[in-house]
Design a protein around this motif. Structure first.
Motif, PDB file in Angstrom:
ATOM      1  N   GLY A 197      -4.152   5.403   6.144  1.00 11.99           N
ATOM      2  CA  GLY A 197      -5.459   4.880   6.519  1.00 11.99           C
ATOM      3  C   GLY A 197      -5.362   3.545   7.218  1.00 11.99           C
ATOM      4  O   GLY A 197      -6.038   3.308   8.227  1.00 11.99           O
ATOM      5  N   ALA A 198      -4.507   2.658   6.700  1.00 13.50           N
ATOM      6  CA  ALA A 198      -4.352   1.333   7.305  1.00 13.50           C
ATOM      7  C   ALA A 198      -3.829   1.437   8.727  1.00 13.50           C
ATOM      8  O   ALA A 198      -4.292   0.733   9.633  1.00 13.50           O
ATOM      9  CB  ALA A 198      -3.412   0.483   6.453  1.00 13.50           C
ATOM     10  N   GLY A 223      -8.344   1.428   7.784  1.00 20.17           N
ATOM     11  CA  GLY A 223      -9.035   1.402   6.498  1.00 20.17           C
ATOM     12  C   GLY A 223      -9.009   2.765   5.843  1.00 20.17           C
ATOM     13  O   GLY A 223      -8.001   3.471   5.908  1.00 20.17           O
ATOM     14  N   SER A 256      -3.198   5.470   1.566  1.00 22.93           N
ATOM     15  CA  SER A 256      -3.714   4.155   1.954  1.00 22.93           C
ATOM     16  C   SER A 256      -2.905   3.561   3.112  1.00 22.93           C
ATOM     17  O   SER A 256      -3.445   2.827   3.937  1.00 22.93           O
ATOM     18  CB  SER A 256      -3.697   3.201   0.755  1.00 22.93           C
ATOM     19  OG  SER A 256      -4.587   3.655  -0.244  1.00 22.93           O
ATOM     20  N   LEU A 273       0.861  -1.185   0.000  1.00 21.59           N
ATOM     21  CA  LEU A 273       0.000   0.000   0.000  1.00 21.59           C
ATOM     22  C   LEU A 273       0.894   1.231   0.000  1.00 21.59           C
ATOM     23  O   LEU A 273       2.036   1.191   0.478  1.00 21.59           O
ATOM     24  CB  LEU A 273      -0.909   0.031   1.225  1.00 21.59           C
ATOM     25  CG  LEU A 273      -2.024  -1.012   1.328  1.00 21.59           C
ATOM     26  CD1 LEU A 273      -2.998  -0.611   2.429  1.00 21.59           C
ATOM     27  CD2 LEU A 273      -2.776  -1.206   0.019  1.00 21.59           C
ATOM     28  N   THR A 301      -0.725  -6.033   7.617  1.00 24.88           N
ATOM     29  CA  THR A 301      -1.678  -5.419   8.533  1.00 24.88           C
ATOM     30  C   THR A 301      -3.056  -5.552   7.884  1.00 24.88           C
ATOM     31  O   THR A 301      -3.212  -6.290   6.912  1.00 24.88           O
ATOM     32  CB  THR A 301      -1.329  -3.937   8.810  1.00 24.88           C
ATOM     33  OG1 THR A 301      -2.167  -3.442   9.851  1.00 24.88           O
ATOM     34  CG2 THR A 301      -1.497  -3.085   7.569  1.00 24.88           C
ATOM     35  N   TYR A 302      -4.039  -4.850   8.427  1.00 25.84           N
ATOM     36  CA  TYR A 302      -5.400  -4.970   7.894  1.00 25.84           C
ATOM     37  C   TYR A 302      -5.921  -3.629   7.399  1.00 25.84           C
ATOM     38  O   TYR A 302      -5.696  -2.590   8.017  1.00 25.84           O
ATOM     39  CB  TYR A 302      -6.341  -5.535   8.952  1.00 25.84           C
ATOM     40  CG  TYR A 302      -6.111  -7.002   9.217  1.00 25.84           C
ATOM     41  CD1 TYR A 302      -6.731  -7.974   8.429  1.00 25.84           C
ATOM     42  CD2 TYR A 302      -5.251  -7.411  10.227  1.00 25.84           C
ATOM     43  CE1 TYR A 302      -6.511  -9.324   8.667  1.00 25.84           C
ATOM     44  CE2 TYR A 302      -5.018  -8.759  10.464  1.00 25.84           C
ATOM     45  CZ  TYR A 302      -5.653  -9.710   9.673  1.00 25.84           C
ATOM     46  OH  TYR A 302      -5.414 -11.044   9.892  1.00 25.84           O
ATOM     47  N   PHE A 303      -6.622  -3.690   6.281  1.00 27.63           N
ATOM     48  CA  PHE A 303      -7.292  -2.522   5.718  1.00 27.63           C
ATOM     49  C   PHE A 303      -8.757  -2.896   5.543  1.00 27.63           C
ATOM     50  O   PHE A 303      -9.095  -3.693   4.672  1.00 27.63           O
ATOM     51  CB  PHE A 303      -6.655  -2.156   4.362  1.00 27.63           C
ATOM     52  CG  PHE A 303      -7.149  -0.864   3.772  1.00 27.63           C
ATOM     53  CD1 PHE A 303      -6.433   0.312   3.936  1.00 27.63           C
ATOM     54  CD2 PHE A 303      -8.329  -0.819   3.036  1.00 27.63           C
ATOM     55  CE1 PHE A 303      -6.883   1.504   3.392  1.00 27.63           C
ATOM     56  CE2 PHE A 303      -8.796   0.362   2.490  1.00 27.63           C
ATOM     57  CZ  PHE A 303      -8.064   1.530   2.666  1.00 27.63           C
ATOM     58  N   GLU A 304      -9.609  -2.360   6.409  1.00 25.15           N
ATOM     59  CA  GLU A 304     -11.040  -2.713   6.415  1.00 25.15           C
ATOM     60  C   GLU A 304     -11.231  -4.235   6.442  1.00 25.15           C
ATOM     61  O   GLU A 304     -12.085  -4.790   5.751  1.00 25.15           O
ATOM     62  CB  GLU A 304     -11.748  -2.121   5.190  1.00 25.15           C
ATOM     63  CG  GLU A 304     -11.668  -0.611   5.069  1.00 25.15           C
ATOM     64  CD  GLU A 304     -12.467   0.131   6.134  1.00 25.15           C
ATOM     65  OE1 GLU A 304     -13.192  -0.533   6.897  1.00 25.15           O
ATOM     66  OE2 GLU A 304     -12.346   1.374   6.206  1.00 25.15           O
ATOM     67  N   ILE A 310      -7.630   3.788  -3.762  1.00 26.38           N
ATOM     68  CA  ILE A 310      -6.609   3.051  -3.017  1.00 26.38           C
ATOM     69  C   ILE A 310      -5.306   3.154  -3.793  1.00 26.38           C
ATOM     70  O   ILE A 310      -5.289   3.050  -5.027  1.00 26.38           O
ATOM     71  CB  ILE A 310      -7.020   1.578  -2.817  1.00 26.38           C
ATOM     72  CG1 ILE A 310      -8.258   1.501  -1.911  1.00 26.38           C
ATOM     73  CG2 ILE A 310      -5.872   0.763  -2.211  1.00 26.38           C
ATOM     74  CD1 ILE A 310      -8.841   0.110  -1.765  1.00 26.38           C
TER      75      ILE A 310
END
Length: 223
Positions: A35-36, A41, A32, A28, A206-209, A49
């Motif tokens: 945001g992550a 997210g 983005s 990313l 990691t996590y995005f939404e 994105i």
């Protein structure tokens, strides 16, 4: 979450699955990453994105997406010069509203003096493209809008192929594998965007939404 963001997440999930299946490095990028890390997210003002890929993988990515894959469509700047990079969109959607920006990381001069000049060249080329294809109504500053309008008029006499050749030369002018720092064409013109290759290429998950994604390992330094 609005409908566009839901479609974007589906687009993201499918895109990174294809990248993983084909052993294509990605991370990313830009807002983005922020945001992550900060929101888990989307940040409130983001409508797309951003993803970094390697310039050395671009030909393979274009080949993989040459056929429609799971409803995904590659919008190539070599065929649709509205930006200095490729985008991935979803079949049946307006790619100007639903897309992932693919920013190719490119090699840089190892000299800081030459690196600063190179960053500026990339930045202004990207701005020239914006002047040719974007609507002047998006420019809020009246003084800049006048300059935008003038450049827009003059660029109508410049062929798309000419602009594409300039971008391609800049992207491959310095070897990706031996450059100490990396950047991308659509930068903001600041030398701080020339970042040590290890900072950009070493990633973590990691996590995005709720979607597992990769971001720079040292995201604090990157941001």
């Amino acid at each position: 979450m609005d409908n566009n963001q839901s479609v974007l997440l589906d687009l993201l999930q499918k895109t990174i699955s294809i990248f993983d299946e084909n052993n294509i490095w990605y991370s990313l990028a830009c807002g983005s990453v922020l945001g992550a890390v900060r929101e888990g997210g989307f940040i409130p003002w983001d409508s797309d994105i951003d993803i970094f890929v390697k310039i050395t993988d671009i030909s393979r990515i274009q080949s993989i997406f040459s056929d429609e894959m799971d409803g995904l469509v590659l919008v190539s700047y070599k065929k649709d010069t509205t930006s200095s990079h490729d985008k991935i969109s979803m079949k049946g959607y307006d790619h100007t509203k639903i897309h992932i920006d693919l920013y190719p990381l490119i090699g840089m001069p190892n000299s800081e003096i030459h690196g600063r000049v190179f960053i500026k060249k990339c930045h202004y080329l990207n701005k020239l493209l914006a002047c040719k294809y974007e609507n002047v109504n998006t420019v809020r500053n009246k003084y800049k809008a006048k300059i935008f309008t003038l450049i827009n008029y003059l660029e109508q006499f410049v062929s798309d192929d000419f602009l594409r050749r300039i971008i391609s030369r800049l992207e491959t002018k310095y070897p990706f594998e031996t450059s100490n720092k990396l950047s991308y064409i659509a930068n903001d013109g600041h030398y701080r965007e020339a970042i040590n290759r290890d900072i950009l290429l070493e990633t973590k998950e990691t996590y995005f939404e709720g979607i597992r994604v990769k971001i720079p390992l040292n995201y604090t330094f990157y941001l």
